[in-house]
Scaffold this active site. Structure first.
Site, PDB file in Angstrom:
ATOM      1  N   GLN A  73       4.372 -40.667  45.749  1.00 34.01           N
ATOM      2  CA  GLN A  73       5.282 -41.177  44.723  1.00 34.01           C
ATOM      3  C   GLN A  73       6.724 -40.962  45.182  1.00 34.01           C
ATOM      4  O   GLN A  73       7.157 -39.818  45.402  1.00 34.01           O
ATOM      5  CB  GLN A  73       5.087 -40.506  43.370  1.00 34.01           C
ATOM      6  CG  GLN A  73       5.936 -41.239  42.316  1.00 34.01           C
ATOM      7  CD  GLN A  73       5.948 -40.611  40.950  1.00 34.01           C
ATOM      8  OE1 GLN A  73       6.289 -39.447  40.812  1.00 34.01           O
ATOM      9  NE2 GLN A  73       5.599 -41.389  39.931  1.00 34.01           N
ATOM     10  N   TYR A 118      14.680 -41.864  35.743  1.00 33.69           N
ATOM     11  CA  TYR A 118      15.235 -41.638  37.082  1.00 33.69           C
ATOM     12  C   TYR A 118      15.900 -42.918  37.613  1.00 33.69           C
ATOM     13  O   TYR A 118      15.987 -43.917  36.916  1.00 33.69           O
ATOM     14  CB  TYR A 118      14.142 -41.084  38.018  1.00 33.69           C
ATOM     15  CG  TYR A 118      13.610 -39.774  37.488  1.00 33.69           C
ATOM     16  CD1 TYR A 118      14.450 -38.658  37.388  1.00 33.69           C
ATOM     17  CD2 TYR A 118      12.309 -39.651  37.016  1.00 33.69           C
ATOM     18  CE1 TYR A 118      14.001 -37.460  36.854  1.00 33.69           C
ATOM     19  CE2 TYR A 118      11.850 -38.449  36.481  1.00 33.69           C
ATOM     20  CZ  TYR A 118      12.704 -37.360  36.393  1.00 33.69           C
ATOM     21  OH  TYR A 118      12.270 -36.179  35.847  1.00 33.69           O
ATOM     22  N   ARG A 152       5.418 -47.313  38.838  1.00 33.40           N
ATOM     23  CA  ARG A 152       5.139 -46.608  37.581  1.00 33.40           C
ATOM     24  C   ARG A 152       6.242 -46.904  36.580  1.00 33.40           C
ATOM     25  O   ARG A 152       7.427 -46.754  36.891  1.00 33.40           O
ATOM     26  CB  ARG A 152       5.061 -45.105  37.833  1.00 33.40           C
ATOM     27  CG  ARG A 152       4.517 -44.346  36.643  1.00 33.40           C
ATOM     28  CD  ARG A 152       4.051 -42.962  37.036  1.00 33.40           C
ATOM     29  NE  ARG A 152       2.872 -42.603  36.249  1.00 33.40           N
ATOM     30  CZ  ARG A 152       2.736 -41.464  35.585  1.00 33.40           C
ATOM     31  NH1 ARG A 152       3.678 -40.558  35.611  1.00 33.40           N
ATOM     32  NH2 ARG A 152       1.656 -41.217  34.880  1.00 33.40           N
ATOM     33  N   ARG A 162      -2.433 -33.420  33.381  1.00 35.36           N
ATOM     34  CA  ARG A 162      -2.675 -32.023  33.016  1.00 35.36           C
ATOM     35  C   ARG A 162      -4.120 -31.597  33.240  1.00 35.36           C
ATOM     36  O   ARG A 162      -4.377 -30.465  33.674  1.00 35.36           O
ATOM     37  CB  ARG A 162      -2.238 -31.789  31.573  1.00 35.36           C
ATOM     38  CG  ARG A 162      -0.710 -31.845  31.438  1.00 35.36           C
ATOM     39  CD  ARG A 162      -0.244 -32.023  30.009  1.00 35.36           C
ATOM     40  NE  ARG A 162      -0.607 -33.336  29.493  1.00 35.36           N
ATOM     41  CZ  ARG A 162      -0.303 -33.770  28.263  1.00 35.36           C
ATOM     42  NH1 ARG A 162       0.348 -32.972  27.442  1.00 35.36           N
ATOM     43  NH2 ARG A 162      -0.654 -34.979  27.867  1.00 35.36           N
TER      44      ARG A 162
HETATM   45  C1  LIG Z   1       3.865 -30.475  35.398  1.00 36.67           C
HETATM   46  C2  LIG Z   1       4.077 -31.958  35.279  1.00 36.67           C
HETATM   47  C3  LIG Z   1       4.855 -32.611  36.216  1.00 36.67           C
HETATM   48  C4  LIG Z   1       5.032 -34.010  36.179  1.00 36.67           C
HETATM   49  N1  LIG Z   1       5.730 -34.636  37.174  1.00 36.67           N
HETATM   50  C5  LIG Z   1       5.729 -35.991  37.244  1.00 36.67           C
HETATM   51  C6  LIG Z   1       6.256 -36.669  38.379  1.00 36.67           C
HETATM   52  O1  LIG Z   1       6.709 -36.060  39.380  1.00 36.67           O
HETATM   53  N2  LIG Z   1       6.237 -38.027  38.373  1.00 36.67           N
HETATM   54  C7  LIG Z   1       5.732 -38.746  37.317  1.00 36.67           C
HETATM   55  O2  LIG Z   1       5.736 -39.973  37.371  1.00 36.67           O
HETATM   56  N3  LIG Z   1       5.217 -38.122  36.228  1.00 36.67           N
HETATM   57  C8  LIG Z   1       5.170 -36.780  36.189  1.00 36.67           C
HETATM   58  N4  LIG Z   1       4.568 -36.159  35.113  1.00 36.67           N
HETATM   59  C9  LIG Z   1       3.939 -36.955  34.037  1.00 36.67           C
HETATM   60  C10 LIG Z   1       2.435 -37.123  34.285  1.00 36.67           C
HETATM   61  O3  LIG Z   1       2.179 -37.881  35.465  1.00 36.67           O
HETATM   62  C11 LIG Z   1       1.733 -37.828  33.093  1.00 36.67           C
HETATM   63  O4  LIG Z   1       2.329 -39.067  32.879  1.00 36.67           O
HETATM   64  C12 LIG Z   1       1.772 -37.002  31.801  1.00 36.67           C
HETATM   65  O5  LIG Z   1       1.464 -35.639  32.042  1.00 36.67           O
HETATM   66  C13 LIG Z   1       0.767 -37.548  30.779  1.00 36.67           C
HETATM   67  O6  LIG Z   1      -0.539 -37.574  31.346  1.00 36.67           O
HETATM   68  P1  LIG Z   1      -1.672 -36.510  30.918  1.00 36.67           P
HETATM   69  O7  LIG Z   1      -1.873 -36.673  29.423  1.00 36.67           O
HETATM   70  O8  LIG Z   1      -2.917 -36.914  31.668  1.00 36.67           O
HETATM   71  O9  LIG Z   1      -1.206 -35.156  31.269  1.00 36.67           O
HETATM   72  C14 LIG Z   1       4.417 -34.756  35.127  1.00 36.67           C
HETATM   73  C15 LIG Z   1       3.645 -34.089  34.168  1.00 36.67           C
HETATM   74  C16 LIG Z   1       3.452 -32.724  34.242  1.00 36.67           C
HETATM   75  C17 LIG Z   1       2.565 -32.045  33.220  1.00 36.67           C
END
Ligand SMILES: Cc1cc2nc3c(=O)[nH]c(=O)nc-3n(C[C@H](O)[C@H](O)[C@H](O)COP(=O)(O)O)c2cc1C
Length: 354
Positions: A98, A180, A227, A312
Site C-alpha cells: 500500500q 491523506y 483504496r 483488526r
Molecule cells: C492499527 C490499524 C492501522 C491501520 N492502518 C491503515 C493503513 O495504513 N492504511 C489503510 O488504508 N487503512 C488502515 N487502517 C484501516 C483498516 O485497514 C480498516 O479499514 C479498518 O480497521 C476497518 O476494518 P476492520 O473492521 O476489519 O478492522 C488501519 C486500522 C488499524 C486498526
C-alpha cells in the site's frame, strides 16, 4: 454458492481465497524506515490470507507522516521488503504494497531533516500527531505544491511501484482514503488550487488518475488497486459533494482495467459510498469495515464483492482463515500495542492449538 474460501482472480492477482488482510500501519519499521526481521515474521504469520495489503508505506521522504512507518524509496528499504515478500510467497500467499503519501497529515519531528510536509494547498489539518521525539504535536502547515512540482510528485508513485516490483510484491494499492495526499487532492476542503489540479471535480481527480497511470505503467494495470472511502471525515478531510467527486473519479479509472477498487464501507447523510461505486464502476470490489464471516460470505455469494478485507481480526488472529474455516473463536486485539515498537502485540498473537 461462492464463499470467502473460494479462489478469485483480481486483474493479474490470483488469490487462493477471498479473505484479504486489510492494510494496517503498525509503526515497527527499523532505522532508515527499513522493514526488519520482526516485520518479516508478522507478515509470514499471516500468509494464509488470500491477499495481504501491506501497511501504508511512504513513496518518498516527504510522504512520511507517522513515526516508524516503512518506506519504499531507498535500496535498503527495497531489500528489507524483499525478505517480507519472500516469506509471504514461501507461505503460499500474495502481497501488495500500500503506497501511502500522508501529504499534510505530518509533523517534521517524524521526518528526515531534509523532508517537508507538502499538500495540494496550504491548509493545515486540525489535530495532532504522536512523535517519538516530542510527544503530541500539532500537524504542520503544509507547503502548497507548485504546478511545476506536480510531475515529480506523480513520478514518485511510479518509482515507488517500480521499487515495489523489484522488492517482489505482487502489486500495489494507492491509499486514496483517510484524508491523506490523494484524498487531499480529491476534496474541496483541502484542494484550493486554481490550476488544472483544482476546482472542478474533473480537475480534482486528475492527480489521482495520473498517480494510478504512473503505477500502472510500472506494474501493469492488473496489479494496481485503489483504496477509497467517500464521505469519510477522518484527518479533518471535507468535501462539498463526494458523490460527484467519486462518480467522476470512478468513471475516469474504469477504462484503466485496474485489479480492484478497495472500498471502506461508509454511509453518511451526504453520501452512500457503495451506491456511488456500484453506479459508476463495474470492476472488482474488495469491501471492508467491520464485516463478519457471515456477511462476507453473503457479499461474495451475491457478487456484491469479489473479496472482503479484515484488519483488526487479522491483527489478533494470524490464522484467521483457519479460524473462519473451523468456526473457531476469534482473539481480540489489544489497543495499547497497536503502534508500539517490538514484538508484544505484534508477532505474539497465538495460532489455535498453540
Ligand atoms: C492499527 C490499524 C492501522 C491501520 N492502518 C491503515 C493503513 O495504513 N492504511 C489503510 O488504508 N487503512 C488502515 N487502517 C484501516 C483498516 O485497514 C480498516 O479499514 C479498518 O480497521 C476497518 O476494518 P476492520 O473492521 O476489519 O478492522 C488501519 C486500522 C488499524 C486498526
Amino acid at each position: 454458492m461462492t464463499s470467502l474460501f473460494d479462489p478469485v482472480k483480481l486483474g493479474d492477482l490470483e488469490l487462493s481465497n477471498r479473505i484479504v488482510m486489510a492494510p494496517m500501519t503498525r509503526s515497527r519499521a527499523g532505522d532508515g524506515d527499513v522493514p526488519t526481521d520482526l516485520n518479516v515474521e508478522y507478515y509470514r504469520q499471516r500468509a494464509t490470507a488470500g491477499l495481504i495489503v501491506s501497511e501504508g508505506t511512504q513513496p518518498s521522504a516527504n510522504g512520511k507522516g507517522y513515526c516508524r512507518t516503512p518506506g519504499i524509496h531507498t535500496p535498503a528499504q527495497i531489500a528489507g521488503w524483499r525478505k517480507v515478500t519472500d516469506a509471504v510467497h514461501a507461505g503460499g500467499g500474495k502481497i501488495v504494497l500500500q503506497i501511502m503519501h500522508c501529504g499534510r497529515i505530518g509533523v517534521n519531528h517524524n521526518k528526515d531533516a531534509d523532508a517537508e510536509t507538502v499538500a495540494p494547498s496550504a491548509v493545515r489539518a486540525a489535530g495532532q500527531m504522536f512523535t517519538d521525539t516530542a510527544g503530541m504535536q500539532d500537524f504542520d502547515v503544509p507547503r502548497a505544491l507548485e504546478t511545476a512540482e506536480i510531475p515529480a510528485l506523480i513520478a514518485e508513485f511510479g518509482q515507488a511501484t517500480g521499487n515495489a516490483m523489484e522488492a517482489g510484491f505482487d502489486g500495489v494499492e494507492l491509499h486514496a482514503a483517510s484524508g491523506y495526499l490523494p484524498m487531499q487532492f480529491l476534496s474541496t476542503g483541502t484542494n484550493k488550487r486554481t490550476d488544472a489540479y483544482g476546482g472542478s471535480a474533473k480537475n480534482r481527480v486528475r492527480a489521482v488518475v495520473e498517480m494510478l497511470d504512473a503505477m500502472a505503467k510500472a506494474a501493469g494495470a492488473g496489479r494496481v488497486g485503489i483504496r477509497i472511502c467517500p464521505g469519510v471525515s477522518f484527518n479533518d478531510i471535507q468535501d462539498d459533494d463526494p458523490a460527484e467527486t467519486y462518480a467522476t473519479l470512478l468513471k475516469a479509472i474504469g477504462p484503466m482495467g485496474l485489479a480492484y477498487v478497495h472500498l471502506i464501507l461508509l454511509k453518511t447523510p451526504q453520501v452512500d459510498g457503495l451506491a456511488v461505486v456500484k453506479a459508476n464502476y463495474s470492476g472488482n470490489l474488495i469491501l471492508n469495515d467491520s464485516v463478519t464471516l457471515e456477511r462476507g460470505n453473503a457479499m461474495v455469494d451475491t457478487g456484491e464483492a469479489a473479496a472482503v478485507s479484515f484488519a483488526r481480526h487479522f491483527l489478533a488472529n494470524p490464522d484467521l482463515v483457519r479460524r473462519f474455516r473451523e468456526g473457531a473463536e476469534l482473539a481480540r486485539f489489544d489497543r495499547k500495542t497497536l503502534y508500539t515498537p517490538g514484538a508484544a502485540g505484534y508477532t505474539d498473537y497465538p495460532f489455535i492449538n498453540e
